[in-house]
Design a protein around this motif. Structure first.
Motif, PDB file in Angstrom:
ATOM      1  N   LEU A   6       0.855  -1.187   0.000  1.00  0.00           N
ATOM      2  CA  LEU A   6       0.000   0.000   0.000  1.00  0.00           C
ATOM      3  C   LEU A   6       0.892   1.238   0.000  1.00  0.00           C
ATOM      4  CD1 LEU A   6      -2.744   1.428   0.274  1.00  0.00           C
ATOM      5  CD2 LEU A   6      -2.556   1.117   2.761  1.00  0.00           C
ATOM      6  N   LYS A   7       0.763   2.038  -1.051  1.00  0.00           N
ATOM      7  CA  LYS A   7       1.546   3.278  -1.164  1.00  0.00           C
ATOM      8  C   LYS A   7       0.620   4.450  -0.856  1.00  0.00           C
ATOM      9  CE  LYS A   7       2.847   1.933  -5.349  1.00  0.00           C
ATOM     10  NZ  LYS A   7       2.691   0.470  -5.385  1.00  0.00           N
ATOM     11  N   VAL A   8       0.936   5.175   0.207  1.00  0.00           N
ATOM     12  CA  VAL A   8       0.078   6.253   0.682  1.00  0.00           C
ATOM     13  C   VAL A   8       0.846   7.577   0.613  1.00  0.00           C
ATOM     14  CG1 VAL A   8      -1.283   7.124   2.602  1.00  0.00           C
ATOM     15  CG2 VAL A   8      -1.146   4.675   2.211  1.00  0.00           C
ATOM     16  N   VAL A   9       0.375   8.478  -0.239  1.00  0.00           N
ATOM     17  CA  VAL A   9       0.991   9.799  -0.376  1.00  0.00           C
ATOM     18  C   VAL A   9       0.352  10.737   0.646  1.00  0.00           C
ATOM     19  CG1 VAL A   9       1.426  11.735  -1.913  1.00  0.00           C
ATOM     20  CG2 VAL A   9       1.466   9.398  -2.815  1.00  0.00           C
ATOM     21  N   ASN A  10       1.173  11.348   1.471  1.00  0.00           N
ATOM     22  CA  ASN A  10       0.656  12.187   2.557  1.00  0.00           C
ATOM     23  C   ASN A  10       0.151  13.531   2.046  1.00  0.00           C
ATOM     24  OD1 ASN A  10       2.937  10.347   3.686  1.00  0.00           O
ATOM     25  ND2 ASN A  10       1.647  10.845   5.443  1.00  0.00           N
ATOM     26  N   VAL A  11      -0.925  14.001   2.673  1.00  0.00           N
ATOM     27  CA  VAL A  11      -1.566  15.270   2.304  1.00  0.00           C
ATOM     28  C   VAL A  11      -1.614  16.173   3.525  1.00  0.00           C
ATOM     29  CG1 VAL A  11      -2.914  14.157   0.494  1.00  0.00           C
ATOM     30  CG2 VAL A  11      -3.883  14.344   2.799  1.00  0.00           C
ATOM     31  N   TRP A  12      -1.933  17.462   3.287  1.00  0.00           N
ATOM     32  CA  TRP A  12      -1.865  18.420   4.391  1.00  0.00           C
ATOM     33  C   TRP A  12      -2.975  19.469   4.394  1.00  0.00           C
ATOM     34  CZ3 TRP A  12       1.446  17.862   0.331  1.00  0.00           C
ATOM     35  CH2 TRP A  12       1.531  18.920  -0.568  1.00  0.00           C
ATOM     36  N   ASP A  13      -3.796  19.499   3.365  1.00  0.00           N
ATOM     37  CA  ASP A  13      -4.914  20.442   3.322  1.00  0.00           C
ATOM     38  C   ASP A  13      -5.901  19.950   2.270  1.00  0.00           C
ATOM     39  OD1 ASP A  13      -3.743  21.054   0.873  1.00  0.00           O
ATOM     40  OD2 ASP A  13      -3.237  23.122   1.402  1.00  0.00           O
ATOM     41  N   GLN A  48      -4.545   8.514 -10.392  1.00  0.00           N
ATOM     42  CA  GLN A  48      -4.899   7.126 -10.665  1.00  0.00           C
ATOM     43  C   GLN A  48      -4.129   6.202  -9.727  1.00  0.00           C
ATOM     44  OE1 GLN A  48      -4.396   5.970 -14.742  1.00  0.00           O
ATOM     45  NE2 GLN A  48      -5.231   3.919 -14.443  1.00  0.00           N
ATOM     46  N   GLY A  49      -4.827   5.271  -9.100  1.00  0.00           N
ATOM     47  CA  GLY A  49      -4.188   4.309  -8.215  1.00  0.00           C
ATOM     48  C   GLY A  49      -4.282   4.647  -6.747  1.00  0.00           C
ATOM     49  N   THR A  50      -4.743   5.851  -6.414  1.00  0.00           N
ATOM     50  CA  THR A  50      -4.872   6.221  -5.005  1.00  0.00           C
ATOM     51  C   THR A  50      -6.080   5.506  -4.389  1.00  0.00           C
ATOM     52  OG1 THR A  50      -3.890   8.401  -5.348  1.00  0.00           O
ATOM     53  CG2 THR A  50      -5.220   8.106  -3.367  1.00  0.00           C
ATOM     54  N   VAL A  51      -5.830   4.751  -3.325  1.00  0.00           N
ATOM     55  CA  VAL A  51      -6.915   4.005  -2.680  1.00  0.00           C
ATOM     56  C   VAL A  51      -7.098   4.403  -1.215  1.00  0.00           C
ATOM     57  CG1 VAL A  51      -6.752   2.012  -4.218  1.00  0.00           C
ATOM     58  CG2 VAL A  51      -5.336   2.087  -2.151  1.00  0.00           C
ATOM     59  N   ALA A  52      -6.149   5.155  -0.677  1.00  0.00           N
ATOM     60  CA  ALA A  52      -6.237   5.618   0.712  1.00  0.00           C
ATOM     61  C   ALA A  52      -5.313   6.816   0.860  1.00  0.00           C
ATOM     62  CB  ALA A  52      -5.838   4.510   1.686  1.00  0.00           C
ATOM     63  N   LEU A  53      -5.558   7.589   1.911  1.00  0.00           N
ATOM     64  CA  LEU A  53      -4.782   8.803   2.143  1.00  0.00           C
ATOM     65  C   LEU A  53      -4.288   8.825   3.581  1.00  0.00           C
ATOM     66  CD1 LEU A  53      -7.289  11.286   0.493  1.00  0.00           C
ATOM     67  CD2 LEU A  53      -5.067  10.643  -0.466  1.00  0.00           C
ATOM     68  N   ALA A  54      -3.211   9.583   3.786  1.00  0.00           N
ATOM     69  CA  ALA A  54      -2.704   9.808   5.137  1.00  0.00           C
ATOM     70  C   ALA A  54      -2.289  11.266   5.252  1.00  0.00           C
ATOM     71  CB  ALA A  54      -1.512   8.907   5.443  1.00  0.00           C
ATOM     72  N   THR A  55      -2.565  11.860   6.395  1.00  0.00           N
ATOM     73  CA  THR A  55      -2.116  13.229   6.614  1.00  0.00           C
ATOM     74  C   THR A  55      -0.684  13.220   7.141  1.00  0.00           C
ATOM     75  OG1 THR A  55      -2.838  13.394   8.933  1.00  0.00           O
ATOM     76  CG2 THR A  55      -4.479  13.860   7.224  1.00  0.00           C
ATOM     77  N   ALA A  56      -0.022  14.360   7.040  1.00  0.00           N
ATOM     78  CA  ALA A  56       1.330  14.533   7.571  1.00  0.00           C
ATOM     79  C   ALA A  56       1.283  15.654   8.603  1.00  0.00           C
ATOM     80  CB  ALA A  56       2.306  14.875   6.456  1.00  0.00           C
ATOM     81  N   SER A  57       1.559  15.337   9.853  1.00  0.00           N
ATOM     82  CA  SER A  57       1.445  16.347  10.911  1.00  0.00           C
ATOM     83  C   SER A  57       2.427  17.491  10.712  1.00  0.00           C
ATOM     84  CB  SER A  57       1.666  15.701  12.280  1.00  0.00           C
ATOM     85  OG  SER A  57       2.968  15.152  12.384  1.00  0.00           O
ATOM     86  N   HIS A  58       3.650  17.167  10.289  1.00  0.00           N
ATOM     87  CA  HIS A  58       4.650  18.209  10.050  1.00  0.00           C
ATOM     88  C   HIS A  58       4.145  19.191   9.012  1.00  0.00           C
ATOM     89  CE1 HIS A  58       8.275  20.092   8.420  1.00  0.00           C
ATOM     90  NE2 HIS A  58       8.933  19.719   9.498  1.00  0.00           N
ATOM     91  N   SER A  59       3.555  18.658   7.939  1.00  0.00           N
ATOM     92  CA  SER A  59       3.085  19.501   6.838  1.00  0.00           C
ATOM     93  C   SER A  59       1.893  20.349   7.245  1.00  0.00           C
ATOM     94  CB  SER A  59       2.739  18.625   5.635  1.00  0.00           C
ATOM     95  OG  SER A  59       3.860  17.878   5.214  1.00  0.00           O
ATOM     96  N   ILE A  60       0.965  19.776   8.020  1.00  0.00           N
ATOM     97  CA  ILE A  60      -0.179  20.565   8.490  1.00  0.00           C
ATOM     98  C   ILE A  60       0.298  21.671   9.414  1.00  0.00           C
ATOM     99  CG2 ILE A  60      -2.250  20.503   9.942  1.00  0.00           C
ATOM    100  CD1 ILE A  60      -2.854  17.741   8.777  1.00  0.00           C
ATOM    101  N   ALA A  61       1.196  21.345  10.329  1.00  0.00           N
ATOM    102  CA  ALA A  61       1.721  22.362  11.231  1.00  0.00           C
ATOM    103  C   ALA A  61       2.383  23.489  10.455  1.00  0.00           C
ATOM    104  CB  ALA A  61       2.701  21.733  12.216  1.00  0.00           C
ATOM    105  N   ARG A  66     -10.477  17.654   9.680  1.00  0.00           N
ATOM    106  CA  ARG A  66     -11.901  17.729   9.332  1.00  0.00           C
ATOM    107  C   ARG A  66     -12.081  18.278   7.924  1.00  0.00           C
ATOM    108  NH1 ARG A  66     -15.277  21.678   8.823  1.00  0.00           N
ATOM    109  NH2 ARG A  66     -13.803  23.211   9.697  1.00  0.00           N
ATOM    110  N   ARG A  67     -11.333  19.311   7.588  1.00  0.00           N
ATOM    111  CA  ARG A  67     -11.421  19.904   6.251  1.00  0.00           C
ATOM    112  C   ARG A  67     -10.953  18.927   5.178  1.00  0.00           C
ATOM    113  NH1 ARG A  67     -11.801  25.664   6.490  1.00  0.00           N
ATOM    114  NH2 ARG A  67     -11.833  26.383   8.659  1.00  0.00           N
ATOM    115  N   ILE A  68      -9.937  18.162   5.492  1.00  0.00           N
ATOM    116  CA  ILE A  68      -9.437  17.153   4.558  1.00  0.00           C
ATOM    117  C   ILE A  68     -10.494  16.084   4.319  1.00  0.00           C
ATOM    118  CG2 ILE A  68      -7.789  15.220   4.416  1.00  0.00           C
ATOM    119  CD1 ILE A  68      -5.719  17.192   5.696  1.00  0.00           C
ATOM    120  N   SER A 121       6.160  14.807   0.500  1.00  0.00           N
ATOM    121  CA  SER A 121       5.231  15.211  -0.568  1.00  0.00           C
ATOM    122  C   SER A 121       5.024  16.718  -0.570  1.00  0.00           C
ATOM    123  CB  SER A 121       3.890  14.477  -0.414  1.00  0.00           C
ATOM    124  OG  SER A 121       3.383  14.587   0.899  1.00  0.00           O
ATOM    125  N   GLN A 122       4.941  17.339   0.599  1.00  0.00           N
ATOM    126  CA  GLN A 122       4.802  18.793   0.650  1.00  0.00           C
ATOM    127  C   GLN A 122       6.077  19.477   0.142  1.00  0.00           C
ATOM    128  OE1 GLN A 122       4.871  21.083   4.390  1.00  0.00           O
ATOM    129  NE2 GLN A 122       2.824  21.843   3.837  1.00  0.00           N
TER     130      GLN A 122
END
Length: 258
Positions: A21-28, A39-52, A73-75, A230-231
């Protein structure tokens, strides 16, 4: 629409699948929409460093928990995919933070052990999983993170790996479905960790010089993520656009996001 419990079960299934499972981290929200649309994204993960960083805070639980959860919540509002949240060390009360995250729709989370005494860290894992079950999400995918490398990586390499092994086994025994060992792991070290934890129980981070995705899959790793990388990639592209525009009066080639 699927329930939070359904999405948690799906996320757990994706980790148990032999395919990495390859999960690209998001922040907003906009980074979430971009990654979710790939294409190919099946799940997401947030990155605390990036959100901060997005909200003007240094890493390391400097961001107030309410602001972290509000961005999560916004994500969640812009995707129906399963989302795992990076919640650092839990902001002083990890089980309560997990409970609040589940109320938002989060179905998995990273929680750092911050190299707390092992019995204390394992008890925290047990309390988190109990809180998730009480919230009606028994398949909550706690990605129990050991900071053997990030916090204790200055020790002898054999000591670091031995610590990661002991902590990971304790967290699995306490009910965590997977263990996160972020660090510059070699192929032999990944193999050692997988042998100790079992296949599809180890998660890692993509770093320069670490095993390829194909090798990680062959070794039995459950998931690989990217953390703040990713950020950094996105911001590097933005800086390059600015530099090109300012220096040459034109934009570099780019494709519009759908």
């Amino acid at each position: 629409m699927s329930t939070t419990a359904d999405r948690a079960s799906e996320l757990l299934r994706l980790h148990r699948d032999p395919a990495l499972l390859k999960v690209v981290n998001v922040w907003d929200p906009i980074s979430t929409s971009a990654v979710a649309g790939a294409q190919g994204t099946v799940a997401l993960a947030t990155a605390s460093h990036s959100i901060a960083a997005t909200l003007g805070y240094e890493d390391g639980e400097q961001i107030p928990v309410d602001e972290m959860l509000d961005m999560i919540r916004r994500i969640l509002a812009v995707t129906d995919l399963p989302v795992s949240a990076d919640l650092e060390g839990g902001y002083g009360d990890a089980p309560e933070t997990i409970r609040r995250a589940i109320e938002l729709g989060v179905v998995g989370a990273n929680i750092e052990d911050q190299l707390k005494p092992l019995d204390e860290a394992a008890s925290q894992v047990e309390a988190i999983m109990r809180a998730a079950k009480d919230a009606g999400v028994p398949d909550f995918v706690l990605n129990a993170r050991t900071d053997a490398f990030p916090v204790g990586g200055d020790r002898d390499r054999d000591v670091v790996i031995a610590d990661a092994l002991a902590r990971g086994r304790a967290y699995l025994d306490a009910g965590a479905p997977i263990v996160f060992v972020p660090g510059p792991l070699t192929s032999d070290e990944v193999r050692t960790l997988v042998d100790a934890f079992g296949k599809q129980r180890l998660t890692t981070i993509a770093l320069p010089g670490t095993p390829s995705f194909d090798e990680l899959q062959e070794l039995g790793v459950a998931r690989v993520s990217f953390g703040p990388i990713s950020q950094r990639v996105a911001l590097t592209a933005l800086q390059e656009l600015a530099e090109t525009a300012l220096a040459h009066g034109e934009l570099p080639g780019f494709r519009e996001l759908n």
